[in-house]
Design an enzyme around this catalytic site. Sequence first.
Site, PDB file in Angstrom:
ATOM      1  N   GLY A  10       0.843  -1.188   0.000  1.00 33.70           N
ATOM      2  CA  GLY A  10       0.000   0.000   0.000  1.00 33.70           C
ATOM      3  C   GLY A  10       0.876   1.234   0.000  1.00 33.70           C
ATOM      4  N   CYS A  11       0.239   2.398  -0.042  1.00 37.20           N
ATOM      5  CA  CYS A  11       0.987   3.656  -0.026  1.00 37.20           C
ATOM      6  C   CYS A  11       1.424   3.960   1.405  1.00 37.20           C
ATOM      7  CB  CYS A  11       0.119   4.788  -0.573  1.00 37.20           C
ATOM      8  SG  CYS A  11      -1.409   5.065   0.355  1.00 37.20           S
ATOM      9  N   MET A  12       2.147   5.055   1.577  1.00 38.03           N
ATOM     10  CA  MET A  12       2.526   5.436   2.928  1.00 38.03           C
ATOM     11  C   MET A  12       1.273   5.816   3.716  1.00 38.03           C
ATOM     12  SD  MET A  12       6.202   7.327   2.414  1.00 38.03           S
ATOM     13  CE  MET A  12       6.478   7.631   4.165  1.00 38.03           C
ATOM     14  N   GLU A  84       9.244  -2.679   5.428  1.00 42.33           N
ATOM     15  CA  GLU A  84       9.887  -1.728   4.516  1.00 42.33           C
ATOM     16  C   GLU A  84      10.651  -2.457   3.418  1.00 42.33           C
ATOM     17  OE1 GLU A  84       9.296   1.440   4.759  1.00 42.33           O
ATOM     18  OE2 GLU A  84       8.672   1.766   6.833  1.00 42.33           O
ATOM     19  N   CYS A 140      -6.760  10.431   1.583  1.00 38.93           N
ATOM     20  CA  CYS A 140      -6.089  11.546   0.908  1.00 38.93           C
ATOM     21  C   CYS A 140      -6.094  12.776   1.823  1.00 38.93           C
ATOM     22  CB  CYS A 140      -6.797  11.864  -0.404  1.00 38.93           C
ATOM     23  SG  CYS A 140      -6.113  13.303  -1.257  1.00 38.93           S
TER      24      CYS A 140
END
Length: 183
Positions: A10-12, A84, A140
């Site tokens: 996924g994104c940060m 990570e 977002c």
Amino acid sequence: MSGSIEVIVGCMFSGKSEELIRRLKRLSYTKKSIIVFKPVIDKRWNRRNELVSRSGTAFAAYPVLTPIEMREKGSAYDIVAIDEAHFFVQSFITVIEDLRDAGKQVLIAGLDLDFRREPFEHMARVLALADSVVKLDAVCVLCGCRATLTQRLINGQPAPRNAERIMVGDEEYQARCRACHVV
Ligand code: ZN
């Protein structure tokens, strides 16, 4: 015992480390032995020997420079977790496949896409090779929609496309949706 590769991407700010820690805590009630690795590059909160999520939960983690170290040290454990994972490059795929073939349960968390929305190549391969995949999303920061992308800012401005792929410096990151993401 048959091994497996389980992936959380996924994104940060999507809660990948949090989900990895949740799974590890659950597995810690079994009699299986667990080792957690993270790249040395990740100096988050300066807690080098812990896997730390943004909400503050932690699990003991072993910082490594290369995947080869994970194969050596991981051979004595039933469960090998890697946080990570996008920071690793050479030999990562070979090492995780070797661990799985040796019967290990391999749990991997990391970014799928870089700040330019381009896949980290080895993470794309990891997703294809995995036995199970969970893709998490975030919110977002600009519009509140579902965010799947990582926005990099340098001095408050969107980072240029030709910036270094991996930076550990003064840059900032945000979770953004596709409409609000700027490269
Ligand atoms: Zn948005």
